[in-house]
Design an enzyme around this catalytic site. Sequence first.
Site, PDB file in Angstrom:
ATOM      1  N   THR A  88       1.151  -8.268  -2.484  1.00 21.07           N
ATOM      2  CA  THR A  88       1.835  -7.654  -3.628  1.00 21.07           C
ATOM      3  C   THR A  88       1.727  -8.491  -4.904  1.00 21.07           C
ATOM      4  O   THR A  88       1.588  -7.950  -5.996  1.00 21.07           O
ATOM      5  CB  THR A  88       3.330  -7.462  -3.270  1.00 21.07           C
ATOM      6  OG1 THR A  88       3.404  -6.514  -2.210  1.00 21.07           O
ATOM      7  CG2 THR A  88       4.141  -6.973  -4.441  1.00 21.07           C
TER       8      THR A  88
ATOM      9  N   THR B  10      13.533 -15.431  22.793  1.00 20.02           N
ATOM     10  CA  THR B  10      14.724 -14.588  22.672  1.00 20.02           C
ATOM     11  C   THR B  10      14.601 -13.563  21.540  1.00 20.02           C
ATOM     12  O   THR B  10      13.958 -13.821  20.530  1.00 20.02           O
ATOM     13  CB  THR B  10      16.001 -15.425  22.468  1.00 20.02           C
ATOM     14  OG1 THR B  10      17.102 -14.544  22.249  1.00 20.02           O
ATOM     15  CG2 THR B  10      15.891 -16.387  21.301  1.00 20.02           C
TER      16      THR B  10
ATOM     17  N   CYS C 232      17.136 -12.808  19.894  1.00 20.38           N
ATOM     18  CA  CYS C 232      18.074 -13.297  18.874  1.00 20.38           C
ATOM     19  C   CYS C 232      17.292 -14.048  17.808  1.00 20.38           C
ATOM     20  O   CYS C 232      16.340 -14.759  18.110  1.00 20.38           O
ATOM     21  CB  CYS C 232      19.101 -14.229  19.484  1.00 20.38           C
ATOM     22  SG  CYS C 232      20.086 -13.447  20.761  1.00 20.38           S
TER      23      CYS C 232
ATOM     24  N   SER D 253      -1.580  -7.604   3.423  1.00 19.13           N
ATOM     25  CA  SER D 253      -1.554  -8.477   4.606  1.00 19.13           C
ATOM     26  C   SER D 253      -1.313  -7.716   5.904  1.00 19.13           C
ATOM     27  O   SER D 253      -1.453  -8.286   6.988  1.00 19.13           O
ATOM     28  CB  SER D 253      -0.538  -9.603   4.433  1.00 19.13           C
ATOM     29  OG  SER D 253       0.764  -9.138   4.641  1.00 19.13           O
TER      30      SER D 253
ATOM     31  N   ASP E 206       4.065  -9.229   4.316  1.00 16.29           N
ATOM     32  CA  ASP E 206       4.277  -8.557   5.610  1.00 16.29           C
ATOM     33  C   ASP E 206       3.865  -9.412   6.805  1.00 16.29           C
ATOM     34  O   ASP E 206       4.550  -9.422   7.824  1.00 16.29           O
ATOM     35  CB  ASP E 206       3.529  -7.215   5.648  1.00 16.29           C
ATOM     36  CG  ASP E 206       4.199  -6.178   4.759  1.00 16.29           C
ATOM     37  OD1 ASP E 206       5.369  -6.395   4.380  1.00 16.29           O
ATOM     38  OD2 ASP E 206       3.558  -5.163   4.440  1.00 16.29           O
TER      39      ASP E 206
END
Length: 341
Positions: A13, A272, A274, A59, A91
């Site tokens: 961008t 994970t 998370c 990208s 990205d």
Amino acid sequence: MGKKIYIAYTGGTIGMRHHREGYEPAPGYLQELMRQMPELANPEMPGYAIQEYTPLIDSSDMHPRNWMAIARDIAANYDRYDGFVILHGTDTMAYTASALPFMLRGLGKPVILTGGQIPLCEVRNDSRENLITAMLIAARYRMPEVALFFGNKLLRGNRAVKVSADGFAAFDSPNLPPLGRAGLGIHIDWDLILPITGNGGLNLIEVTSAPVGVLRLFPGISADIVANLLAPPIRGVVLETYGVGNGPSSDGDLLEAIRAASRRGVLIVNCTQCLQGRVRMGAYATGAALEKAGVISGFDLTTEAALAKMICLFSRNLSQERIIDLMQTPLAGEMTLPTAG
Ligand code: ASP
């Protein structure tokens, strides 16, 4: 002697302009905009050479062969510059930033990836600030880090993840504090910076694409789906598990699919779902079941770093035991091993 940096402009961008179909990179356009920026002519700024890639890409089109092109470009220009800036789409910036440290062994100079959420051509944009500060960091600080500078934070590349689709603070490194911050001044946390190792020479590791994948567990995931993904020709999988590395332990077929793949030599690395924290497969029976089935711990690796590390390790001529060993060894500050006790 003034400092000199090398800018590799891959697309993204930052240098795009409006097109009928939306934003698109245009050859020569970014350099034209940069020539019009008085800040870049300021004596505080380093001298720079800019290499525009052909084609310039969004990208989302990145591939390991593009990582290789960037790494080769840095290696070819390594001795002539004090630091490197890679202009890249946001990205997949975290993937490139994760892969490069495994490819540029013995790095002794900063390689800073940056870009923008709004292109330089717009009146309101974040690209300008990101570009100028990334250039200053690349010129000023002798650090052996592939880092990502964005939204005033300098993050270790192989710890970074994209956390916002549209905010200026688009990246974070949830398992490692920022290496630096830009505010009134630029502050670097030198305690976190990797030590310079080796004799100062850069050793380029060639990387080719490999059959790897990501499997995100979810309640109700079927053994068939897991078995299909783990079928040949797959060589490595990042298994995105719950919490501290848990998965369904009561589905015998699913565990068998994992066990069978692991026996065939498929590398299955537990990361994970998370954002923050680490895998501890021994903490619950559900995690221990995965470990028994042959899954290895990714500790606090991000999925991006786990994938990139696998691809890089598969590209080297290493035995399966060595790959398993290296996968669980920090090679470029990408993971923190648990302390004993
Ligand atoms: N789609 C763009 C890219 O990744 C987004 C950006 O640069 O911010 O190239």
